[in-house]
Structures are given as C-alpha cells and as structure tokens.
Design a protein around this motif. Structure first.
Motif, PDB file in Angstrom:
ATOM      1  N   UNK A  79       0.668  -1.051  -0.072  1.00 43.02           N
ATOM      2  CA  UNK A  79       0.037   0.097  -0.028  1.00 43.02           C
ATOM      3  C   UNK A  79       0.859   0.997  -0.052  1.00 43.02           C
ATOM      4  N   UNK A  80       1.881   1.260   0.717  1.00 45.49           N
ATOM      5  CA  UNK A  80       2.567   2.443   1.022  1.00 45.49           C
ATOM      6  C   UNK A  80       3.464   2.927  -0.082  1.00 45.49           C
ATOM      7  N   UNK A  81       4.106   1.976  -1.022  1.00 42.81           N
ATOM      8  CA  UNK A  81       4.675   2.274  -2.342  1.00 42.81           C
ATOM      9  C   UNK A  81       3.561   2.712  -3.281  1.00 42.81           C
ATOM     10  N   UNK A  82       2.524   1.950  -3.242  1.00 40.10           N
ATOM     11  CA  UNK A  82       1.621   2.356  -4.122  1.00 40.10           C
ATOM     12  C   UNK A  82       1.040   3.855  -4.081  1.00 40.10           C
ATOM     13  N   UNK A  83       0.873   4.247  -2.792  1.00 40.40           N
ATOM     14  CA  UNK A  83       0.492   5.408  -2.375  1.00 40.40           C
ATOM     15  C   UNK A  83       1.571   6.455  -2.984  1.00 40.40           C
ATOM     16  N   UNK A  84       2.696   5.939  -2.544  1.00 45.23           N
ATOM     17  CA  UNK A  84       3.962   6.955  -2.893  1.00 45.23           C
ATOM     18  C   UNK A  84       4.098   7.401  -4.278  1.00 45.23           C
ATOM     19  N   UNK A  85       3.877   5.988  -5.191  1.00 43.73           N
ATOM     20  CA  UNK A  85       3.902   6.222  -6.680  1.00 43.73           C
ATOM     21  C   UNK A  85       2.929   7.034  -7.080  1.00 43.73           C
ATOM     22  N   UNK A  86       1.517   6.864  -6.377  1.00 40.84           N
ATOM     23  CA  UNK A  86       0.445   7.667  -6.984  1.00 40.84           C
ATOM     24  C   UNK A  86       0.758   9.100  -6.799  1.00 40.84           C
ATOM     25  N   UNK A  87       1.271   9.500  -5.612  1.00 40.64           N
ATOM     26  CA  UNK A  87       1.468  11.020  -5.314  1.00 40.64           C
ATOM     27  C   UNK A  87       2.470  11.591  -6.018  1.00 40.64           C
TER      28      UNK A  87
END
Lengths: 587, 83
Positions: free
Chosen positions: A517-525
């Motif tokens: 979840x955290x990398x996905x969120x990072x990528x998204x931002x």
C-alpha cells in the motif's frame, strides 16, 4: 531429659561442623553422626517434647510414637550406610547437603505440628537440590533447576492447604486428617508431589539420575519415603490413594521397561515401589498401614543397595546407559552379587526383605476383599521382577560384553553394599524385629507353603517371559517422553505459538501495508501532477491537431518539466487557478 | 608366565543352554509343587490350578508388549530436549 534429643538437630547442627574436619577425619565424622543419631532414636521416649510457643502456634519438635520411630530408625540406618559408601568422597558440599537433607527428613518425621513440618519440608527440597547440582554437569544443573522448581510448586500447594486447614480447625497439630475440603486436598497434593505420584512425578526420573554417585543413593531414600510417612500419618484410608497407588505401580514398570539409563530404570522403580506403599495407606487397615511402613523400611534398604551398585558401576566406568554397559560380571563380581541381592529383595523373592513387607500390603487388600487392587498389585509384583529384578542386573552385568574392564570398586562402597545386602537377607529370614517396631501389633506369618509356592510361580514365570521376549527388550539409545515434557517443551511450544501467530500477523501487515500500500500511495502521489496535467492536456493537444512525433515530444517535455520541477510559472499558476475554480464550482 | 585366563563362564554357549534348562525346570517345579497345596482361595478364581504361574506369564507378556507399543510414540533420541 537428656535422652530426648531431637535426632534432626544432631544431623543439622553436625552438618555445620563438617568444614572444620580435614581429610579422612571428615569422612569418619560424617559416618559417626548418623550412627549417633540412630542411637538417639533408639533411646527416645514415647510422647511429645521440645514444645515451643511461637507466634501463637504451639510447635512440637519431637513427637515420638511407633510410627515416627520406625522411620527414624531406617532414616539414620540408611544414612550410616550411605556415608560409609561415600567414604571416597572429598566434597564438603555433598556431605553438608546430605546431612541437612537427612536431618530435615528426620525433622519432618518427628514434627508434631504442621508448621515445623512445613519448615523441614522446604529445607529438604533445597538441601537435596545440591546433591544434584554437585554433579557439575550442564545436564545436572538444568535438571536440578527443574527439580527445585517442581518442589517449590509442591511446597506452595502444601502451604496454601496448611493455611486453609489451620484457619479452619484452629490447630496446627498434625494428626489423622478426616475433613475433606480444599485445604486438606491441597495438603494431600503437596504430599503426593513429593511421593512422585503421577502426573507430577517426572521430577524424580528427571533429576535423580543426574545426581552424583553418592547423591543418588541418598536421594533415593528420603523425599518419597518422608511423603509416605506423612500420608500414613495424615491420610490413612483415603480411597483415592488406592487408585493413585495402583496407577503408580504399573506406571513405574512401563517406563522402567522403556528406559536405557540404569539409574533412570531404578528411578522409575521407586515410583513403582512407592505405589505399593500409597496403596497400603489408601486401604487404611492396621495391617496395610503396617505394610506401608514395613515396605518403606525394606524398600529404603534394597533401593539404596541397588543405587549403590549402579553407582559403583558409574563410578568405575563413567557410563550409565545399558547400551554402553554389559559383561561386567567378569570384573565387578562383588558389585554384581550385592546388587543382585537388592534385585531379589525388590522382587520380593522369599527369604529376602521385600517378601516379608510387600505381603502385608497385598494380604491387606485381600482381607478387605478388594479383588481389583489385589490383582493389580500381583501383576505389579510380577512386573517388578521384570524391570528391576532382571533387567537392571542383566543388561549391566551380563548381556553383551562391551569390552569394559573397570575392576572392582573401592572398599567403602563394597562394605556399605555388603551391609545392606546382609540386612535384606536378615529381614527376609527373620522379620520379627521389623514386625516388632511397626506402628500396630502384627499377627502375620509370611512364610506359609502356599504363599511361598505361589510367589515363586509368579516370579519364575516372569523370568521366563523376560528371556523369551528378550529380543523385544533390546536396549535402544533413547529417552522416553514423560510429563516433564509439558514444562520442558511447554515453554518452547508457547514460544512457537506466539512466534507463529503474532509474527504471522506482523508479516502480513508488512506485506500489505509496508510492501504494497505505501509504495502504491507513494507512486500515486509522485505521478499525480503528471497524470492530472496529461489527463487535461492530451485531449487539448489532440484537438489542436498534434499528432505522432510532435505529440510525443510534448508529453516528454511536460514529464521532464514536472520531474525537475521546472514547469513554467505561468502554467503552474493557470493550473492552480483552474483547480481552485473546479473546487469552487463543485462546492 | 601365562596371563590368568579371564572368567567368562556366562559367555559360553553351553552355560547359556544349561541356564535355559534350569529356568524351565524351576518353572515346572513351582507348578508341580502346587499339587501339594491345601488351597483356600479367597476370591474363587485364584484357586484355579497354577493361577499364579499363568498370571505371571500373561501379566509380564502384556506389560512387555504394551510398553513396546507405547514406546513407539514415547521413545525419542537422547538429544531430544537439547535441540
């Protein structure tokens, strides 16, 4: 009165002087102490003395009657033989621990009240631990720790029971207990733990075989037999003891048959033998209580003798596993002969001590018409010959010659064994002196034609089965799981469960939140401005007619500008304005 | 001087054979001696001929077989607790 001196005090105070003696004088001194204590016991007058008022309790340090005296005799007699056996020993720790241990066992036996009994009970537990620790091996250290922890638990059960009992009855006197409530059951559990009754019995075969050579001899006698004394005194006729006793007799045999270490075989055999005594206490008639006391007396002698012979083998060869021993009859004939007498006595072969004492318990069951109890005890008697009577001497002294040529053991050990072997045969041939010191009058004749013949049938056929089934009894280099598994492996099991459950949750969380979840969120931002910008711009550029290469270049340019943060200020401002307008409109 | 010969009486096959004969003979003798008994069985079934011999034989056989069977589960390697 000068003659009424507590024998416990003689040994415990005597122990404090041990460090003042040097060399062989010390060994002579520790032999002298129990001999003197034996004399003191013989001179004790019946009745209570050494009474002290202490914190509102009436303590009685010396209550003498026939029951306490018979245990006093055998405790001091056995101590004498054990210290003769340990004449080779140059270890103050072991001498002092043994004297404290035996002294406090005498303290329990002569205690007239429950408070002083409890005090001596705990001293016994601590002092005996040193006889295990003195082996100074890693295994002994661990076994000693487990041993003392179990006894602390047993002591706490006893203490809790005593507190309830004393507040309930208002008296600290230790006599026959008839009330059945939580307090008395806890006291019973406390006593039974020291008697090595299943399921809390594993401390015995766990710890005793790890003790020192002389320590094993001494340990084999006192803890369990003190417990038998307290049961005879406090709980005669409690039916539950019949059940527990019968289980113990069979349990001990099964495990003794499985074991490979000779001293562990003997340790399980203690459980089997104490089972006979506990059953006798449960039957609770005068005859069976006499039997329990007599059997404790004889058992201490022949069991110490067996531990002595096993100890000599260990002392001379450094080995105690049946798989590593065998053929020792060639070099240790005297140890074999004396140990053999012990083996015959424990099997209750006629004209040895076991025959005269065990019969009292078994016939006690017959007189009460307890057919199942009688049958179990007869089966167990046959089993004793199997595991202790034949298995122990056979695998150690005969069986396959393992090439060991240790030579005969030292003179002190031989003298002690000879003395005990003599007593086994003497009591077997002439039981009258033993019968005379028992708590109740004895009207019993062990030597009838029928009794001798049926006992010989039972034993000889058991021997036949042993040799017919010898292949099945072949020793393997193994130990057997017993109830100590729960506290030895229980900790590990707990660790494993906690490890798998909590760390499992941890791992799942790691994978889902940290890894996913955290990398996905990072990528998204990180890509949000690009996605938004291109989302708006691409349709506009297409509408403006940009195609193919030109369009690609525009996209690349925008990406580069966003990645480096170098988008023209005007565009950024325009985007921000548009965004604000969208927000305003949506609201 | 020749070294003293070791005492190995119980290792010899002929001794072992003799001991077997002795064992069987003693077992038989104990049963024969029952013929001269004046029995007064307490429970009834214990008056059965050679009751104690049968009891000893069966009890020991069952004990050995049972411990052998239970040993399959309970016996573990010496270092079981050290792992």
């Amino acid at each position: 009165m000068t003659s009424n001196f507590p024998p416990a005090a003689l040994l415990i105070l005597g122990a404090l002087l041990v460090p003042f003696f040097k060399g062989k004088a010390r060994n002579w001194y520790v032999i002298f102490l129990p001999a003197a204590a034996f004399y003191v016991v013989s001179q004790l007058d019946m009745g209570s003395s050494w009474q002290v008022h202490f914190f509102g309790f009436d303590l009685t340090f010396l209550r003498v009657d026939k029951l306490s005296k018979v245990f006093g005799y055998i405790f001091t007699l056995n101590a004498f033989a054990a210290f003769v056996y340990a004449f080779y020993l140059k270890d103050n720790t072991q001498h002092m621990a043994a004297l404290f241990y035996i002294g406090s066992a005498l303290g329990v036996v002569f205690a007239g009240d429950l408070v002083s009994l409890y005090f001596f009970w705990e001293v016994m537990a601590v002092a005996s631990t040193f006889l295990i620790l003195a082996r100074k091996t890693k295994k002994a250290q661990a076994a000693g720790m487990r041993y003392v922890l179990v006894h602390i638990f047993g002591g706490l059960c006893l203490l809790a029971g005593l507190v309830l009992y004393i507040t309930h009855t208002g008296s600290v006197a230790f006599n026959t207990i008839t009330d059945r409530n939580w307090g008395t059951y806890l006291i019973l559990i406390g006593f039974l733990i020291n008697a090595a009754a299943p399921p809390i019995h594993a401390w015995l075969p766990d710890a005793y075989p790890e003790a020192t050579v002389a320590g094993g001899v001494i340990l084999s006698a006192y803890t369990t037999k003190t417990a038998v004394y307290t049961l005879i005194r406090g709980f005669p006729g409690w039916e539950i003891l019949i059940v527990i006793g019968c289980i113990m007799t069979i349990y001990g045999i099964i495990y003794a048959l499985l074991e490979n270490d000779m001293r562990r075989i003997l340790a399980y055999s203690i459980i089997n033998q104490v089972g006979f005594m506990v059953t006798g206490v449960g039957i609770g008639t005068m005859m069976s209580l006499n039997g329990a006391a007599a059997h404790a007396f004889c058992h201490i002698i022949y069991k110490a003798l067996l531990w002595m012979s096993a100890g000599s083998v260990l002392y001379m060869t450094g080995k105690s596993k049946c798989t590593e021993l065998g053929g020792l009859y060639k070099t240790m004939p005297w140890t074999l002969i004396f140990g053999g007498v012990g083996a015959l006595a424990i099997s209750a072969v006629p004209w040895t001590s076991g025959f005269t004492s065990k019969s009292l318990i078994i016939d006690g069951a017959v007189h009460q018409h307890m057919v199942w109890v009688w049958l179990v005890l007869e089966i167990a008697s046959a089993g004793v010959f199997l595991h202790a009577g034949i298995k122990f001497p056979y695998f150690v002294f005969f069986a396959k010659d393992k090439g060991l040529r240790p030579g005969e053991t030292n003179m002190g050990m031989l003298l002690a064994m000879g003395f005990m072997a003599f007593l086994c045969i003497f009591i077997g041939c002439y039981p009258k002196p033993l019968y005379q010191i028992l708590p109740y009058p004895v009207h019993y004749q062990a030597y009838t034609y029928n009794h001798v013949v049926s006992q010989m049938q039972l034993l000889m056929l058991s021997a036949l089965v042993f040799f017919l089934f010898l292949k099945l009894l072949k020793r393997t280099d193994t130990i057997s799981i017993d109830t100590d598994w729960f506290y030895r492996m229980g900790g590990r099991l707990f660790y494993w469960v906690i490890d798998k459950s909590l760390n499992g949750i941890n791992a799942v969380c790691d994978r889902v939140f940290v890894g996913g979840l955290a990398p996905a969120l990072g990528r998204l931002s990180r890509h949000a401005p690009e996605i938004l910008t291109l989302g708006v711009m691409l349709p506009l550029w297409s509408a403006a007619g940009a195609k193919g290469r030109a369009l690609e270049r525009k996209v690349e340019k925008t990406r580069a500008a966003l990645a480096t943060g170098s988008a023209p200020v005007g565009i950024s401002a325009a985007v921000a304005t548009i965004f604000l307008m969208v927000v305003f409109l949506l609201m | 001087m020749k070294p003293k010969k070791e005492f190995d009486y119980f290792d010899r096959p002929e001794t072992i054979k003799k001991l077997w004969v002795l064992l069987y003979a003693t077992c038989a003798l104990t049963v024969v001696l029952e013929l001269f008994m004046h029995k007064h069985p307490h429970f009834g079934f214990d008056g059965f001929f050679a009751f104690h011999a049968i009891l000893g034989f069966v009890a020991c056989a069952v004990l050995i077989l049972f411990s052998k069977a239970i040993g399959l589960v309970l016996k573990v390697k010496e270092d079981y607790y050290d792992k």
